[in-house]
Each structure stands twice: as C-alpha cells, then as structure tokens.
Design a protein around this motif. Structure first.
Motif, PDB file in Angstrom:
ATOM      1  N   PRO A   1       0.847  -1.196   0.000  1.00 41.52           N
ATOM      2  CA  PRO A   1       0.000   0.000   0.000  1.00 41.52           C
ATOM      3  C   PRO A   1       0.879   1.240   0.000  1.00 41.52           C
ATOM      4  O   PRO A   1       1.955   1.254   0.614  1.00 41.52           O
ATOM      5  CB  PRO A   1      -0.779  -0.116   1.313  1.00 41.52           C
ATOM      6  CG  PRO A   1      -0.690  -1.546   1.696  1.00 41.52           C
ATOM      7  CD  PRO A   1       0.626  -2.053   1.163  1.00 41.52           C
ATOM      8  N   LEU A   2       0.437   2.303  -0.666  1.00 44.25           N
ATOM      9  CA  LEU A   2       1.258   3.508  -0.773  1.00 44.25           C
ATOM     10  C   LEU A   2       1.362   4.268   0.550  1.00 44.25           C
ATOM     11  O   LEU A   2       2.379   4.897   0.828  1.00 44.25           O
ATOM     12  CB  LEU A   2       0.682   4.460  -1.831  1.00 44.25           C
ATOM     13  CG  LEU A   2       1.009   4.155  -3.290  1.00 44.25           C
ATOM     14  CD1 LEU A   2       0.143   3.044  -3.838  1.00 44.25           C
ATOM     15  CD2 LEU A   2       0.859   5.393  -4.138  1.00 44.25           C
ATOM     16  N   ASN A   3       0.312   4.249   1.333  1.00 49.14           N
ATOM     17  CA  ASN A   3       0.228   5.180   2.479  1.00 49.14           C
ATOM     18  C   ASN A   3       0.571   4.505   3.795  1.00 49.14           C
ATOM     19  O   ASN A   3       0.230   3.344   4.042  1.00 49.14           O
ATOM     20  CB  ASN A   3      -1.170   5.775   2.558  1.00 49.14           C
ATOM     21  CG  ASN A   3      -2.243   4.741   2.803  1.00 49.14           C
ATOM     22  OD1 ASN A   3      -2.246   3.676   2.179  1.00 49.14           O
ATOM     23  ND2 ASN A   3      -3.150   5.043   3.705  1.00 49.14           N
ATOM     24  N   TRP A   4       1.230   5.280   4.665  1.00 47.66           N
ATOM     25  CA  TRP A   4       1.478   4.872   6.046  1.00 47.66           C
ATOM     26  C   TRP A   4       0.504   5.553   6.995  1.00 47.66           C
ATOM     27  O   TRP A   4       0.348   5.155   8.135  1.00 47.66           O
ATOM     28  CB  TRP A   4       2.912   5.238   6.460  1.00 47.66           C
ATOM     29  CG  TRP A   4       3.954   4.347   5.876  1.00 47.66           C
ATOM     30  CD1 TRP A   4       3.769   3.254   5.078  1.00 47.66           C
ATOM     31  CD2 TRP A   4       5.368   4.460   6.059  1.00 47.66           C
ATOM     32  NE1 TRP A   4       4.970   2.697   4.739  1.00 47.66           N
ATOM     33  CE2 TRP A   4       5.965   3.415   5.323  1.00 47.66           C
ATOM     34  CE3 TRP A   4       6.177   5.354   6.753  1.00 47.66           C
ATOM     35  CZ2 TRP A   4       7.349   3.238   5.286  1.00 47.66           C
ATOM     36  CZ3 TRP A   4       7.552   5.178   6.711  1.00 47.66           C
ATOM     37  CH2 TRP A   4       8.139   4.124   5.991  1.00 47.66           C
ATOM     38  N   THR A   5      -0.086   6.642   6.538  1.00 42.99           N
ATOM     39  CA  THR A   5      -1.016   7.417   7.355  1.00 42.99           C
ATOM     40  C   THR A   5      -2.380   7.396   6.681  1.00 42.99           C
ATOM     41  O   THR A   5      -2.464   7.501   5.445  1.00 42.99           O
ATOM     42  CB  THR A   5      -0.515   8.873   7.485  1.00 42.99           C
ATOM     43  OG1 THR A   5       0.819   8.856   7.988  1.00 42.99           O
ATOM     44  CG2 THR A   5      -1.417   9.688   8.393  1.00 42.99           C
ATOM     45  N   ALA A   6      -3.423   7.269   7.477  1.00 41.29           N
ATOM     46  CA  ALA A   6      -4.770   7.167   6.920  1.00 41.29           C
ATOM     47  C   ALA A   6      -5.074   8.317   5.973  1.00 41.29           C
ATOM     48  O   ALA A   6      -4.897   9.497   6.328  1.00 41.29           O
ATOM     49  CB  ALA A   6      -5.799   7.151   8.049  1.00 41.29           C
ATOM     50  N   ASP A   7      -5.443   7.969   4.750  1.00 40.69           N
ATOM     51  CA  ASP A   7      -5.932   8.913   3.738  1.00 40.69           C
ATOM     52  C   ASP A   7      -4.876   9.895   3.235  1.00 40.69           C
ATOM     53  O   ASP A   7      -5.220  10.880   2.569  1.00 40.69           O
ATOM     54  CB  ASP A   7      -7.154   9.683   4.257  1.00 40.69           C
ATOM     55  CG  ASP A   7      -8.299   8.747   4.626  1.00 40.69           C
ATOM     56  OD1 ASP A   7      -8.420   7.689   3.978  1.00 40.69           O
ATOM     57  OD2 ASP A   7      -9.045   9.077   5.563  1.00 40.69           O
ATOM     58  N   VAL A   8      -3.609   9.652   3.489  1.00 37.92           N
ATOM     59  CA  VAL A   8      -2.542  10.519   2.977  1.00 37.92           C
ATOM     60  C   VAL A   8      -1.857   9.823   1.797  1.00 37.92           C
ATOM     61  O   VAL A   8      -1.119   8.847   1.980  1.00 37.92           O
ATOM     62  CB  VAL A   8      -1.511  10.882   4.068  1.00 37.92           C
ATOM     63  CG1 VAL A   8      -0.354  11.669   3.466  1.00 37.92           C
ATOM     64  CG2 VAL A   8      -2.195  11.685   5.171  1.00 37.92           C
ATOM     65  N   PHE A   9      -2.117  10.338   0.602  1.00 31.74           N
ATOM     66  CA  PHE A   9      -1.557   9.774  -0.622  1.00 31.74           C
ATOM     67  C   PHE A   9      -0.804  10.819  -1.431  1.00 31.74           C
ATOM     68  O   PHE A   9      -0.064  10.470  -2.341  1.00 31.74           O
ATOM     69  CB  PHE A   9      -2.671   9.168  -1.492  1.00 31.74           C
ATOM     70  CG  PHE A   9      -3.300   7.951  -0.871  1.00 31.74           C
ATOM     71  CD1 PHE A   9      -2.781   6.692  -1.082  1.00 31.74           C
ATOM     72  CD2 PHE A   9      -4.406   8.079  -0.032  1.00 31.74           C
ATOM     73  CE1 PHE A   9      -3.348   5.576  -0.492  1.00 31.74           C
ATOM     74  CE2 PHE A   9      -4.986   6.972   0.562  1.00 31.74           C
ATOM     75  CZ  PHE A   9      -4.455   5.719   0.340  1.00 31.74           C
ATOM     76  N   LEU A  10      -1.039  12.081  -1.132  1.00 27.65           N
ATOM     77  CA  LEU A  10      -0.370  13.159  -1.855  1.00 27.65           C
ATOM     78  C   LEU A  10       0.847  13.626  -1.074  1.00 27.65           C
ATOM     79  O   LEU A  10       0.883  13.533   0.158  1.00 27.65           O
ATOM     80  CB  LEU A  10      -1.341  14.326  -2.049  1.00 27.65           C
ATOM     81  CG  LEU A  10      -2.510  14.047  -3.008  1.00 27.65           C
ATOM     82  CD1 LEU A  10      -3.634  15.036  -2.795  1.00 27.65           C
ATOM     83  CD2 LEU A  10      -2.041  14.080  -4.454  1.00 27.65           C
ATOM     84  N   ASP A  11       1.858  14.139  -1.797  1.00 25.86           N
ATOM     85  CA  ASP A  11       3.022  14.703  -1.115  1.00 25.86           C
ATOM     86  C   ASP A  11       2.624  16.013  -0.429  1.00 25.86           C
ATOM     87  O   ASP A  11       1.494  16.478  -0.577  1.00 25.86           O
ATOM     88  CB  ASP A  11       4.197  14.883  -2.089  1.00 25.86           C
ATOM     89  CG  ASP A  11       3.951  15.974  -3.121  1.00 25.86           C
ATOM     90  OD1 ASP A  11       2.786  16.370  -3.328  1.00 25.86           O
ATOM     91  OD2 ASP A  11       4.927  16.429  -3.732  1.00 25.86           O
TER      92      ASP A  11
END
Ligand code: FES
Length: 111
Positions: free
Chosen positions: A52-62
C-alpha cells in the motif's frame, strides 16, 4: 449496480480517502482523490513491490499536493496518469480504479 465509496466532503482533509472493498472474498484497498477539479481513483498498490502507498490514513499526496507519493521508498506519481516519474518504479503506473461523481458522492460501478 452502483456502490457509494464516500461523500465528496470526506476528501477535504487530505485530498484523498482510502476505501477497503471486499471483492469476491478478497480485501482490496483503493483510494479516491480530488485533484484540480478531477475525481480520480486508483488501486492502493505500489508497482514497486505491491505494498500500500500510504502509512497514514488517507494521505496519498506529497506535502505540496502535487504528486501521489509512496511512503515506502519514496516513489512519486503523476496524479492524473498514475505514472511513476521518480523513484524505484519509474516508468510503471498505478492501476486506475473506475469512479465517478453522483450527487454529493463518489461511486463505482466496479462491485
Ligand atoms: S513500495 Fe512504493 S516505492 Fe517501494
């Protein structure tokens, strides 16, 4: 048949939202995002090693909200195309997930 994924206003905090689907008994993580007036969806799986790309909930953008970002090894992706433009999977792409807006919600017909 249409499935509601989330309300549009649920994207306000981070610009994106993860949704975990149950497809034929399998857990599939996807995310939807709002970017420059577009609503987009991708499967939450980095082409580098399929994490999965994210380590934090709902954070996918830089932090600048310019690129999609993989927290694992730093890959950056063009938001509109999902193409990796920097990082270990440069030239590979995220898998699009079909979404559309209906009323105040983001929905999919892929159920
Ligand atoms: S898993 Fe995404 S950059 Fe390595």
């Amino acid at each position: 048949m249409t499935r509601v994924l989330c309300r549009l206003d649920e994207l306000d905090a981070t610009g994106a939202r993860e949704i975990v689907l149950n497809k034929d008994g399998a857990r599939v993580s996807v995310f939807v995002l709002k970017y420059r007036g577009h609503i987009l969806g991708y499967v939450n799986s980095c082409p580098h090693v399929r994490l999965p790309l994210n380590w934090t909930a709902d954070v996918f953008l830089d932090v600048s909200r310019t690129y999609l970002f993989c927290a694992n090894h730093g890959a950056h992706f063009d938001v509109m195309s999902g193409l990796c433009i920097r990082g270990p999977c440069k030239g590979q792409s995220l898998t699009p997930y079909p979404v559309r807006v209906e009323d105040d919600s983001i929905v999919t017909d892929d159920i």
